[in-house]
Design a protein around this motif. Structure first.
Motif, PDB file in Angstrom:
ATOM      1  N   ASN A  37      -3.611  -9.140 -12.264  1.00  0.00           N
ATOM      2  CA  ASN A  37      -2.970  -8.957 -10.964  1.00  0.00           C
ATOM      3  C   ASN A  37      -3.875  -8.062 -10.127  1.00  0.00           C
ATOM      4  O   ASN A  37      -4.226  -6.963 -10.538  1.00  0.00           O
ATOM      5  N   LYS A  38      -4.290  -8.516  -8.966  1.00  0.00           N
ATOM      6  CA  LYS A  38      -5.203  -7.750  -8.118  1.00  0.00           C
ATOM      7  C   LYS A  38      -4.793  -7.894  -6.664  1.00  0.00           C
ATOM      8  O   LYS A  38      -3.970  -8.745  -6.315  1.00  0.00           O
ATOM      9  N   VAL A  39      -5.373  -7.062  -5.814  1.00  0.00           N
ATOM     10  CA  VAL A  39      -5.101  -7.140  -4.383  1.00  0.00           C
ATOM     11  C   VAL A  39      -5.631  -8.473  -3.866  1.00  0.00           C
ATOM     12  O   VAL A  39      -6.815  -8.787  -4.005  1.00  0.00           O
ATOM     13  N   ALA A  40      -4.744  -9.269  -3.304  1.00  0.00           N
ATOM     14  CA  ALA A  40      -5.128 -10.576  -2.782  1.00  0.00           C
ATOM     15  C   ALA A  40      -5.326 -10.543  -1.269  1.00  0.00           C
ATOM     16  O   ALA A  40      -6.114 -11.314  -0.727  1.00  0.00           O
ATOM     17  N   PHE A  41      -4.605  -9.654  -0.587  1.00  0.00           N
ATOM     18  CA  PHE A  41      -4.663  -9.634   0.873  1.00  0.00           C
ATOM     19  C   PHE A  41      -4.275  -8.250   1.372  1.00  0.00           C
ATOM     20  O   PHE A  41      -3.342  -7.646   0.857  1.00  0.00           O
ATOM     21  N   VAL A  42      -5.004  -7.736   2.358  1.00  0.00           N
ATOM     22  CA  VAL A  42      -4.699  -6.467   3.004  1.00  0.00           C
ATOM     23  C   VAL A  42      -4.329  -6.767   4.447  1.00  0.00           C
ATOM     24  O   VAL A  42      -5.027  -7.524   5.124  1.00  0.00           O
ATOM     25  N   THR A  43      -3.223  -6.191   4.922  1.00  0.00           N
ATOM     26  CA  THR A  43      -2.819  -6.390   6.310  1.00  0.00           C
ATOM     27  C   THR A  43      -2.609  -5.047   6.995  1.00  0.00           C
ATOM     28  O   THR A  43      -2.412  -4.022   6.349  1.00  0.00           O
ATOM     29  N   ASN A  70      -3.107   9.246  19.134  1.00  0.00           N
ATOM     30  CA  ASN A  70      -2.404   8.882  17.908  1.00  0.00           C
ATOM     31  C   ASN A  70      -2.155   7.382  17.882  1.00  0.00           C
ATOM     32  O   ASN A  70      -1.726   6.804  18.880  1.00  0.00           O
ATOM     33  N   ASN A  71      -2.461   6.760  16.755  1.00  0.00           N
ATOM     34  CA  ASN A  71      -2.192   5.347  16.519  1.00  0.00           C
ATOM     35  C   ASN A  71      -1.218   5.271  15.351  1.00  0.00           C
ATOM     36  O   ASN A  71      -1.477   5.816  14.281  1.00  0.00           O
ATOM     37  N   SER A  72      -0.109   4.602  15.561  1.00  0.00           N
ATOM     38  CA  SER A  72       0.877   4.402  14.501  1.00  0.00           C
ATOM     39  C   SER A  72       0.544   3.087  13.802  1.00  0.00           C
ATOM     40  O   SER A  72       0.632   2.017  14.411  1.00  0.00           O
ATOM     41  N   VAL A  73       0.152   3.184  12.533  1.00  0.00           N
ATOM     42  CA  VAL A  73      -0.373   2.032  11.802  1.00  0.00           C
ATOM     43  C   VAL A  73       0.413   1.830  10.505  1.00  0.00           C
ATOM     44  O   VAL A  73       0.697   2.790   9.792  1.00  0.00           O
ATOM     45  N   THR A  74       0.759   0.588  10.222  1.00  0.00           N
ATOM     46  CA  THR A  74       1.317   0.230   8.921  1.00  0.00           C
ATOM     47  C   THR A  74       0.246  -0.517   8.150  1.00  0.00           C
ATOM     48  O   THR A  74      -0.321  -1.490   8.656  1.00  0.00           O
ATOM     49  N   MET A  75      -0.053  -0.041   6.936  1.00  0.00           N
ATOM     50  CA  MET A  75      -0.990  -0.717   6.046  1.00  0.00           C
ATOM     51  C   MET A  75      -0.185  -1.349   4.921  1.00  0.00           C
ATOM     52  O   MET A  75       0.800  -0.775   4.454  1.00  0.00           O
ATOM     53  N   SER A  76      -0.599  -2.531   4.475  1.00  0.00           N
ATOM     54  CA  SER A  76       0.100  -3.166   3.357  1.00  0.00           C
ATOM     55  C   SER A  76      -0.866  -4.015   2.545  1.00  0.00           C
ATOM     56  O   SER A  76      -1.919  -4.430   3.029  1.00  0.00           O
ATOM     57  N   ILE A  77      -0.487  -4.224   1.287  1.00  0.00           N
ATOM     58  CA  ILE A  77      -1.243  -5.122   0.428  1.00  0.00           C
ATOM     59  C   ILE A  77      -0.280  -6.145  -0.166  1.00  0.00           C
ATOM     60  O   ILE A  77       0.912  -5.882  -0.324  1.00  0.00           O
ATOM     61  N   ARG A  78      -0.832  -7.286  -0.470  1.00  0.00           N
ATOM     62  CA  ARG A  78      -0.109  -8.317  -1.221  1.00  0.00           C
ATOM     63  C   ARG A  78      -0.922  -8.567  -2.483  1.00  0.00           C
ATOM     64  O   ARG A  78      -2.125  -8.829  -2.419  1.00  0.00           O
ATOM     65  N   SER A  80      -1.822 -10.568  -6.112  1.00  0.00           N
ATOM     66  CA  SER A  80      -1.923 -11.983  -6.470  1.00  0.00           C
ATOM     67  C   SER A  80      -0.673 -12.521  -7.130  1.00  0.00           C
ATOM     68  O   SER A  80      -0.399 -13.711  -7.076  1.00  0.00           O
ATOM     69  N   PHE A  81       0.152 -11.650  -7.739  1.00  0.00           N
ATOM     70  CA  PHE A  81       1.397 -12.108  -8.360  1.00  0.00           C
ATOM     71  C   PHE A  81       2.628 -11.632  -7.602  1.00  0.00           C
ATOM     72  O   PHE A  81       3.669 -11.363  -8.175  1.00  0.00           O
ATOM     73  N   GLY A  82       2.508 -11.502  -6.289  1.00  0.00           N
ATOM     74  CA  GLY A  82       3.668 -11.305  -5.441  1.00  0.00           C
ATOM     75  C   GLY A  82       4.083  -9.900  -5.076  1.00  0.00           C
ATOM     76  O   GLY A  82       4.886  -9.728  -4.187  1.00  0.00           O
ATOM     77  N   THR A  83       3.563  -8.873  -5.723  1.00  0.00           N
ATOM     78  CA  THR A  83       3.938  -7.517  -5.369  1.00  0.00           C
ATOM     79  C   THR A  83       3.454  -7.218  -3.957  1.00  0.00           C
ATOM     80  O   THR A  83       2.372  -7.616  -3.557  1.00  0.00           O
ATOM     81  N   HIS A  84       4.268  -6.508  -3.186  1.00  0.00           N
ATOM     82  CA  HIS A  84       3.918  -6.149  -1.813  1.00  0.00           C
ATOM     83  C   HIS A  84       4.143  -4.651  -1.648  1.00  0.00           C
ATOM     84  O   HIS A  84       5.224  -4.153  -1.932  1.00  0.00           O
ATOM     85  N   LEU A  85       3.112  -3.919  -1.248  1.00  0.00           N
ATOM     86  CA  LEU A  85       3.212  -2.478  -1.024  1.00  0.00           C
ATOM     87  C   LEU A  85       2.868  -2.194   0.430  1.00  0.00           C
ATOM     88  O   LEU A  85       1.947  -2.811   0.982  1.00  0.00           O
ATOM     89  N   ALA A  86       3.574  -1.260   1.071  1.00  0.00           N
ATOM     90  CA  ALA A  86       3.302  -0.915   2.466  1.00  0.00           C
ATOM     91  C   ALA A  86       3.603   0.550   2.708  1.00  0.00           C
ATOM     92  O   ALA A  86       4.431   1.149   2.025  1.00  0.00           O
ATOM     93  N   GLN A  87       2.923   1.127   3.714  1.00  0.00           N
ATOM     94  CA  GLN A  87       3.139   2.517   4.084  1.00  0.00           C
ATOM     95  C   GLN A  87       2.772   2.687   5.556  1.00  0.00           C
ATOM     96  O   GLN A  87       1.869   2.013   6.058  1.00  0.00           O
ATOM     97  N   ASN A  88       3.477   3.597   6.235  1.00  0.00           N
ATOM     98  CA  ASN A  88       3.218   3.916   7.641  1.00  0.00           C
ATOM     99  C   ASN A  88       2.361   5.166   7.760  1.00  0.00           C
ATOM    100  O   ASN A  88       2.506   6.101   6.965  1.00  0.00           O
ATOM    101  N   PHE A  89       1.516   5.193   8.782  1.00  0.00           N
ATOM    102  CA  PHE A  89       0.608   6.309   9.018  1.00  0.00           C
ATOM    103  C   PHE A  89       0.507   6.583  10.510  1.00  0.00           C
ATOM    104  O   PHE A  89       0.685   5.670  11.315  1.00  0.00           O
ATOM    105  N   VAL A  90       0.171   7.812  10.853  1.00  0.00           N
ATOM    106  CA  VAL A  90      -0.225   8.157  12.214  1.00  0.00           C
ATOM    107  C   VAL A  90      -1.615   8.759  12.090  1.00  0.00           C
ATOM    108  O   VAL A  90      -1.811   9.767  11.401  1.00  0.00           O
TER     109      VAL A  90
END
Length: 111
Positions: A37-43, A70-78, A80-90
């Protein structure tokens, strides 16, 4: 400047638009657990500019930003086996092509 009896003020200063490298490293908590299982996509989504996008194949994305604000940014990864992680940043980028390392705990550092 005075021109023909009129006082001409300089235009208001505007923040420059540019881009940064957004990095979501494994050591920063962005880990896809499980065998193969690895990072398949970064958004990213820059809520300040309304720009969003992503990239596959590595842990880096190019993010359009507004410099010196200040830029309000959400970073996330998907994963390869469906896990999705996300976090907000300024973040407050100060130059074009600056690198930012985003950690899943909500902190970010730049060079």
């Amino acid at each position: 400047m005075i021109l023909g009896g009129l006082l001409l003020a300089p235009p208001p200063a505007q923040a420059a638009s540019a881009g940064i490298y957004g990095i979501v490293p494994k050591w920063g908590g962005w880990d896809c657990t499980g065998p193969r299982n690895k990072v398949a996509f970064v958004t990213y989504h820059n809520h300040t500019s309304g720009k969003n996008g992503g990239d596959a194949g590595d842990d880096i994305v190019w993010i359009p930003v507004t410099l010196n604000r200040n830029n309000s940014v959400t970073m996330s990864i998907r994963c390869s086996f469906g896990t999705h992680l996300a976090q907000n940043f300024v973040i407050k980028p100060t130059r074009n092509a600056q690198s930012w390392w985003f950690r899943l705990d909500g902190t970010a550092t730049s060079n």
